[in-house]
Design a protein around this motif. Structure first.
Motif, mmCIF file in Angstrom:
data_model
loop_
_atom_site.group_PDB
_atom_site.id
_atom_site.type_symbol
_atom_site.label_atom_id
_atom_site.label_comp_id
_atom_site.label_asym_id
_atom_site.label_seq_id
_atom_site.Cartn_x
_atom_site.Cartn_y
_atom_site.Cartn_z
ATOM 1 N N UNK A 134 -18.453 -9.226 -23.502
ATOM 2 C CA UNK A 134 -17.734 -8.983 -24.756
ATOM 3 C C UNK A 134 -16.276 -9.383 -24.603
ATOM 4 N N UNK A 135 -15.647 -9.692 -25.731
ATOM 5 C CA UNK A 135 -14.256 -10.128 -25.723
ATOM 6 C C UNK A 135 -13.502 -9.598 -26.922
ATOM 7 N N UNK A 136 -12.194 -9.711 -26.869
ATOM 8 C CA UNK A 136 -11.358 -9.285 -27.994
ATOM 9 C C UNK A 136 -11.582 -10.231 -29.177
ATOM 10 N N UNK A 137 -11.631 -9.649 -30.360
ATOM 11 C CA UNK A 137 -11.934 -10.378 -31.596
ATOM 12 C C UNK A 137 -10.935 -9.890 -32.632
ATOM 13 N N UNK A 138 -10.452 -10.752 -33.456
ATOM 14 C CA UNK A 138 -9.334 -10.458 -34.357
ATOM 15 C C UNK A 138 -9.404 -9.051 -34.968
ATOM 16 N N UNK A 139 -8.414 -8.255 -34.690
ATOM 17 C CA UNK A 139 -8.206 -6.847 -35.048
ATOM 18 C C UNK A 139 -8.807 -5.905 -34.027
ATOM 19 N N UNK A 140 -9.414 -6.440 -32.961
ATOM 20 C CA UNK A 140 -9.936 -5.668 -31.822
ATOM 21 C C UNK A 140 -10.858 -4.563 -32.354
ATOM 22 N N UNK A 141 -10.531 -3.282 -32.125
ATOM 23 C CA UNK A 141 -11.435 -2.212 -32.574
ATOM 24 C C UNK A 141 -11.068 -1.660 -33.939
ATOM 25 N N UNK A 142 -9.994 -2.135 -34.533
ATOM 26 C CA UNK A 142 -9.613 -1.623 -35.849
ATOM 27 C C UNK A 142 -10.719 -1.845 -36.880
ATOM 28 N N UNK A 143 -11.339 -3.031 -36.865
ATOM 29 C CA UNK A 143 -12.384 -3.317 -37.843
ATOM 30 C C UNK A 143 -13.614 -2.444 -37.611
ATOM 31 N N UNK A 144 -13.918 -2.150 -36.348
ATOM 32 C CA UNK A 144 -15.058 -1.296 -36.046
ATOM 33 C C UNK A 144 -14.811 0.124 -36.561
ATOM 34 N N UNK A 145 -13.700 0.697 -36.141
ATOM 35 C CA UNK A 145 -13.425 2.090 -36.490
ATOM 36 C C UNK A 145 -13.072 2.283 -37.958
ATOM 37 N N UNK A 146 -12.370 1.301 -38.550
ATOM 38 C CA UNK A 146 -11.997 1.445 -39.960
ATOM 39 C C UNK A 146 -13.237 1.484 -40.847
ATOM 40 N N UNK A 147 -14.248 0.685 -40.519
ATOM 41 C CA UNK A 147 -15.466 0.716 -41.332
ATOM 42 C C UNK A 147 -16.096 2.103 -41.294
ATOM 43 N N UNK A 148 -16.153 2.700 -40.102
ATOM 44 C CA UNK A 148 -16.748 4.028 -39.975
ATOM 45 C C UNK A 148 -15.888 5.096 -40.644
ATOM 46 N N UNK A 149 -14.604 5.095 -40.334
ATOM 47 C CA UNK A 149 -13.720 6.147 -40.850
ATOM 48 C C UNK A 149 -13.622 6.100 -42.369
ATOM 49 N N UNK A 150 -13.355 4.909 -42.919
ATOM 50 C CA UNK A 150 -13.124 4.824 -44.362
ATOM 51 C C UNK A 150 -14.417 4.916 -45.178
ATOM 52 N N UNK A 151 -15.542 4.515 -44.602
ATOM 53 C CA UNK A 151 -16.817 4.767 -45.264
ATOM 54 C C UNK A 151 -17.098 6.272 -45.275
ATOM 55 N N UNK A 152 -16.791 6.915 -44.158
ATOM 56 C CA UNK A 152 -17.067 8.358 -44.036
ATOM 57 C C UNK A 152 -16.197 9.183 -44.970
ATOM 58 N N UNK A 153 -14.939 8.781 -45.137
ATOM 59 C CA UNK A 153 -14.074 9.505 -46.078
ATOM 60 C C UNK A 153 -14.674 9.464 -47.479
ATOM 61 N N UNK A 154 -15.232 8.329 -47.868
ATOM 62 C CA UNK A 154 -15.896 8.248 -49.166
ATOM 63 C C UNK A 154 -17.144 9.128 -49.214
ATOM 64 N N UNK A 155 -17.852 9.236 -48.105
ATOM 65 C CA UNK A 155 -19.020 10.111 -48.080
ATOM 66 C C UNK A 155 -18.608 11.579 -48.235
ATOM 67 N N UNK A 156 -17.481 11.932 -47.638
ATOM 68 C CA UNK A 156 -16.959 13.289 -47.828
ATOM 69 C C UNK A 156 -16.594 13.504 -49.293
ATOM 70 N N UNK A 157 -15.961 12.489 -49.902
ATOM 71 C CA UNK A 157 -15.593 12.596 -51.321
ATOM 72 C C UNK A 157 -16.840 12.802 -52.181
ATOM 73 N N UNK A 204 -18.260 26.059 -43.043
ATOM 74 C CA UNK A 204 -19.144 26.472 -44.136
ATOM 75 C C UNK A 204 -20.159 25.382 -44.456
ATOM 76 N N UNK A 205 -19.763 24.140 -44.178
ATOM 77 C CA UNK A 205 -20.639 23.003 -44.482
ATOM 78 C C UNK A 205 -20.250 21.835 -43.600
ATOM 79 N N UNK A 206 -21.223 21.018 -43.249
ATOM 80 C CA UNK A 206 -20.954 19.818 -42.469
ATOM 81 C C UNK A 206 -21.383 18.576 -43.250
ATOM 82 N N UNK A 207 -20.620 17.515 -43.052
ATOM 83 C CA UNK A 207 -21.020 16.186 -43.526
ATOM 84 C C UNK A 207 -21.161 15.318 -42.283
ATOM 85 N N UNK A 208 -22.295 14.637 -42.146
ATOM 86 C CA UNK A 208 -22.545 13.825 -40.964
ATOM 87 C C UNK A 208 -23.058 12.450 -41.367
#
Length: 594
Positions: free
Chosen positions: A389-412, A208-212
């Motif tokens: 490129x190399x592994x950096x503390x928390x590997x991809x968690x910091x990359x994806x968490x910023x996107x996912x948790x920012x996006x959840x707030x945008x949905x809210x 019915x609606x999209x958030x992007x």
């Protein structure tokens, strides 16, 4: 700790069982009348035998197939703060870091490397360098030209006098505009599907609606306080490598191949790291030191300058995250799609791990999404930017968490729901995640922010640990100011509380410092940031109050070394959006307010 938790407890219980049995047999008493503690087996009569006296007999006994593990109420070490054995040496300046290593007759090396990573020497005029008083020799290796002397100052002075013509290779004209353009072009390619629940994105067009939204994160340097360094000595047919090394078996085999020596003749001696964060997993500096020692015929300590370290790192990948949510007519989330485009560290470092475009490390922080949404699709697109490129503390968690948790707030925001309430609803019975979320919100005073301040929240599961972070933020003329960070952590059993607290606190500080200020950028293939004046570190005066709570739990231990990093920046960005109405989708955050 995560891997060995049960194994070590069972091994200890097995040893205790046979030691007690050996003592009971020696005394001709029932084993139930004996107890083991503090290196002794004791009988109720008061008789005692040290473990050492029982080892011979105990080792000949059959190990038990099943053992009874110690009841947590009887633990004397787990869950208790114990003094670290290395603290006195560090406080007194006696701890040996790589840069402190000394060997008889040792030379110090300063290595000139191409201004563009991967470049090669075309020709070199070393006459001026050799004329510097105290310079012993000039040695060319695959990565560049080194000047060897008895002290670093002289070696560096000689290196600065070298006249080198470089072939800077295929990335000599690369700049950020091209890198980011290539990344965006690559993002239209189909991604490797790392997770698919329900119909994935098949029904997204029926929503019915999209958030992007799109989120961008930059290259980052490791910027460890101790720059890269290593000492190598070849003596009696053996090569001894001493320094701050995170990947010992890799160093052994990498050095062996580089200097044509059997791996069993290469010995790795690890000093304190002086900061690692994944940088000292790499093998470049160990191989360089070994090659120089072989050429010199003497022990050589290679020391990189801060500028060397900053401009020749294996950088945390930049990333582009394209997020879409499908909502039904009532505003409920029915579809969640995350597509990340980024270079793959694993494809470079461990190619066999990446199969059919799937890098499991790229999906950290997204594939383990805790929200219970009917249709989920997590995709990753691997794109090689030409930058290593190399592994950096928390590997991809910091990359994806910023996107996912920012996006959840945008949905809210799009559905006019409270960010905490929306998360609780989406977590649907995930008691550990809901518990840390609510505890963090309550402790931070959710809904009761002081005038001129706002609260932002984020939560995730990371390496088996559930955590939630709340940031309290205000605005100043310079941009956002973070006053307090509240973190609630459920990592199962907390083995060493003081160290657990230190890991989370240090992770929060690293995530905060890098996410607020830092980015590595390229112009003409060269790194533009060379020292802490252009890649600033967090100052004490900028550091927020940090309130950390660990949930009491009997679950098996989760990870802690990486866990503090990922959530602080989405929490801050969410607070900024609440406070200003401005959604920051690109880090570093302060660049949005420059």
């Amino acid at each position: 700790v995560r891997d060995a938790w049960t194994k070590l407890r069972e091994a200890g219980a097995s040893a205790r069982t046979v030691l007690v049995a050996a003592a009971a047999e020696t005394w001709k008493v029932p084993a139930g009348e004996c107890a083991a503690a503090n290196g002794m087996v004791t009988h109720k009569s008061g008789k005692k035998l040290a473990y050492g006296a029982l080892v011979g007999k105990a080792s000949s006994m059959k190990m038990p197939e099943k053992v009874t593990l110690k009841d947590p109420k009887d633990w004397t070490i787990i869950g208790k703060n114990k003094a670290r054995l290395d603290t006195p040496a560090k406080v007194a300046g006696k701890a040996q870091y790589g840069i402190d290593v000394k060997k008889p007759g040792m030379l110090i090396a300063s290595l000139a490397q191409a201004p563009v990573i991967g470049g090669k020497v075309v020709k070199v005029n070393d006459a001026r360098a050799k004329a510097v008083k105290g310079v012993v020799s000039v040695v060319q290796i695959g990565d560049g030209v080194a000047v060897l002397a008895k002290d670093f100052y002289t070696a560096k002075k000689g290196r600065d006098a070298l006249e080198i013509e470089w072939d800077n290779g295929p990335t000599a004209n690369l700049d950020m505009q091209e890198i980011e353009s290539q990344l965006r072009t690559a993002s239209v390619n189909p991604g490797a599907v790392m997770r698919k629940d329900g119909t994935g994105i098949a029904d997204l067009d029926k929503a019915a609606r999209k958030v992007e939204a799109e989120y961008e994160l930059p290259f980052l340097a490791h910027a460890t306080l101790e720059p890269v360094n290593c000492t190598a000595e070849i003596i009696n047919g053996e090569c001894h490598i001493t320094g701050p090394i995170q990947f010992q078996q890799g160093a052994q085999y990498g050095v062996a191949a580089a200097i044509n020596m059997p791996p069993e003749k290469v010995f790795i001696h690890t000093t304190f790291l002086g900061g690692g964060y994944g940088r000292k997993l790499e093998l470049d500096f160990q191989i360089q030191a070994a090659q120089l020692a072989k050429a010199a015929g003497k022990p050589v300590k290679l020391i990189w300058s801060r500028e060397d370290d900053m401009t020749h790192d294996f950088y945390r990948p930049l990333s582009l995250h394209q997020m879409t949510a499908g909502l039904d007519a009532n505003g409920n989330v029915t579809t969640f799609h995350s597509k990340m485009t980024s270079p793959s560290v694993t494809a470079r470092a461990f190619p066999p791990v990446v199969q059919n475009g799937k890098d499991p490390f790229m999906a950290e922080g997204s594939e383990n999404l805790t929200y219970k949404i009917a249709n989920v699709q997590i995709e990753n697109v691997i794109h090689d930017t030409g930058i290593r490129v190399g592994y950096w503390r928390s590997v991809s968690n910091a990359l994806n968490a910023f996107a996912v948790e920012s996006f959840i707030d945008e949905i809210a925001a799009a559905t006019k729901k409270d960010p905490v309430a929306l998360r609780v609803d989406l977590l649907k019975g995930d008691t550990r995640s809901i518990n840390v979320l609510r505890m963090a919100a309550d402790k931070a005073g959710w809904g009761k922010a002081a005038a001129g301040r706002a609260l932002g929240i984020a939560q995730m599961e990371c390496y088996g640990t559930h955590s939630a972070v709340v940031a309290e933020v205000s605005m100043s003329k310079e941009g956002p100011k973070v006053h307090k960070v509240t973190a609630v952590i459920d990592c199962g059993v907390v083995v060493h509380p003081d160290q657990a607290h230190a890991q989370i606190e240090s992770g929060i500080l690293l995530g905060f410092s890098s996410g607020m200020k830092n980015a590595i950028t390229f112009k003409d293939g060269r790194v533009e940031q060379k020292n802490f004046d252009t890649y600033p570190m967090l100052r004490m005066s900028e550091t927020p109050v940090i309130d950390i709570t660990f949930v009491s739990s009997n679950a098996s231990p989760g990870g802690l070394g990486e866990v503090g990093v990922p959530l602080v920046m989405p929490a801050i960005a969410n607070a900024v959006a609440t406070l200003t109405g401005k959604r920051v989708r690109k880090l570093p955050l302060m660049s949005a307010f420059a």
